[in-house]
Design an enzyme around this catalytic site. Structure first.
Site, PDB file in Angstrom:
ATOM      1  N   ASN A  30       0.815  -1.224   0.000  1.00 45.40           N
ATOM      2  CA  ASN A  30       0.000   0.000   0.000  1.00 45.40           C
ATOM      3  C   ASN A  30       0.844   1.269   0.000  1.00 45.40           C
ATOM      4  OD1 ASN A  30       0.900  -0.209   2.583  1.00 45.40           O
ATOM      5  ND2 ASN A  30      -1.103  -0.189   3.569  1.00 45.40           N
ATOM      6  N   GLY A  32       5.233   2.900  -0.933  1.00 44.66           N
ATOM      7  CA  GLY A  32       6.620   2.648  -1.315  1.00 44.66           C
ATOM      8  C   GLY A  32       6.788   1.789  -2.546  1.00 44.66           C
ATOM      9  N   GLY A  34       6.470  -1.414  -2.985  1.00 46.83           N
ATOM     10  CA  GLY A  34       5.397  -2.386  -3.209  1.00 46.83           C
ATOM     11  C   GLY A  34       4.221  -1.778  -3.953  1.00 46.83           C
ATOM     12  N   TYR A 185      18.423  -5.422  12.381  1.00 45.23           N
ATOM     13  CA  TYR A 185      17.795  -5.306  11.065  1.00 45.23           C
ATOM     14  C   TYR A 185      18.623  -6.054  10.027  1.00 45.23           C
ATOM     15  CZ  TYR A 185      16.388  -3.293   6.587  1.00 45.23           C
ATOM     16  OH  TYR A 185      15.983  -3.137   5.285  1.00 45.23           O
TER      17      TYR A 185
END
Length: 315
Positions: A30, A32, A34, A185
């Protein structure tokens, strides 16, 4: 060395023909990269199913895409929170019940640089739990559906895999003793890559025709850091995003679109931007450091992942 296999500008969406009849399932679509990937697939006539955490943001994204490509544009979303394995399982069941074909599953969603240690509802460190364990179960549950169309799994990794400890901290997977946002990360993205490369190995000789590709977006202006990073990280990134060092989210989506559609790609590779420090420049095949496919670590991680999630792959 910049990769100009696909011409001086590298791979761009101009290489795409019609994608009518194809279906792409994208996590975190929804916003960026993607969202930009969804835009591109729809513009070529494909069907897109978004797996997103926020129903509200997804409804806005679907509305925007239908305004851009017409009311008949085949885009929908299923709510899924990657950090909650019960949610992942429920979403995967819904996909299997309602999406007859998957040409590519794009593991695009991620959280990054979470400033202080947080645990998921299942008790995992949040970045590993979301980025790796969530996708590990999702890919496993959708694998048979992907195999029917001889489809692909695209894992969106990060150059961060080169930072941190460059292996998996098996004796303390939640980083209780030495939590630090960036190394954790980095480990979560390395774990995703190791999952992909180990899956490639397990598929060899299995007779199952699913291709697994790994890519990274380079330095792209997406909401990743701004939604989960600490204040200083967010401010630094905001300043950087105003410079030429950071490319658009649209270009950041090129590697995952390429890996979902382009023929003739290598599997044991890392695709993405190939210019200076691989943060920008032409999209193609970049450098891949061997610690990302250390066989002993990959095999151990697979076993640990199956045990942690309670999900066993039938390969």
């Amino acid at each position: 060395m910049a990769d100009t296999t696909f011409g001086p500008k590298g791979w761009t969406s101009e290489r795409l023909g019609s994608l009518a009849g194809k279906t792409y399932v994208i996590t975190g679509a929804n916003a960026g990269a993607g969202f930009q990937a969804a835009r591109t697939f729809l513009s070529k006539g494909a069907k897109v199913v978004m797996l997103n955490r926020s129903a509200e943001k997804s409804a806005v994204a679907v509305k925007e895409l239908k305004e851009a490509f017409g009311a008949e544009a085949d885009v929908s979303f299923i709510r899924m929170d990657l950090s909650d394995l019960a949610s992942v399982r429920a979403a995967a069941e819904e996909v299997n019940n309602t999406v007859p074909q998957i040409d590519a599953l794009i593991c695009n969603a991620a959280i990054a640089q979470v400033p202080t240690q947080k645990l998921t509802v299942d008790g995992f460190e949040s970045q590993l739990g979301t980025n790796h364990y969530g996708h590990f179960v999702l890919c496993g549950m959708l694998f048979d559906r992907i195999e029917v169309s001889q489809g692909r799994i695209v894992v969106v990794a990060s150059l961060g895999y080169n930072l941190g400890i460059k292996t998996i901290q098996f004796d303390d997977m939640n980083w209780d003793k030495n939590y630090s946002a960036n190394p954790v990360y980095s480990q979560s993205k390395l774990a995703q890559m190791m999952f992909a490369y180990e899956l490639q190995d397990r598929l060899k000789g299995s007779g199952k025709d699913v291709k697994i590709y790994v890519c990274h977006p380079g330095a792209s202006a997406t909401s990743l850091i701004s939604t989960s990073g600490g204040l200083l990280t967010r401010m630094t990134w905001w300043l950087m995003s105003k410079t030429p060092m950071v490319q658009t989210a649209e270009k950041g989506a090129y590697p995952e679109i390429m890996c979902a559609t382009e023929d003739g790609l290598e599997q044991r590779a890392l695709y993405g931007t190939t210019g200076l420090m691989q943060t920008g420049g032409p999209v193609g095949k970049g450098a891949l450091n061997p610690h990302a496919y250390d066989k002993a670590v990959m095999e151990k991680l697979w076993g640990v992942s199956e045990e942690a999630t309670g999900f066993s792959w039938a390969l």
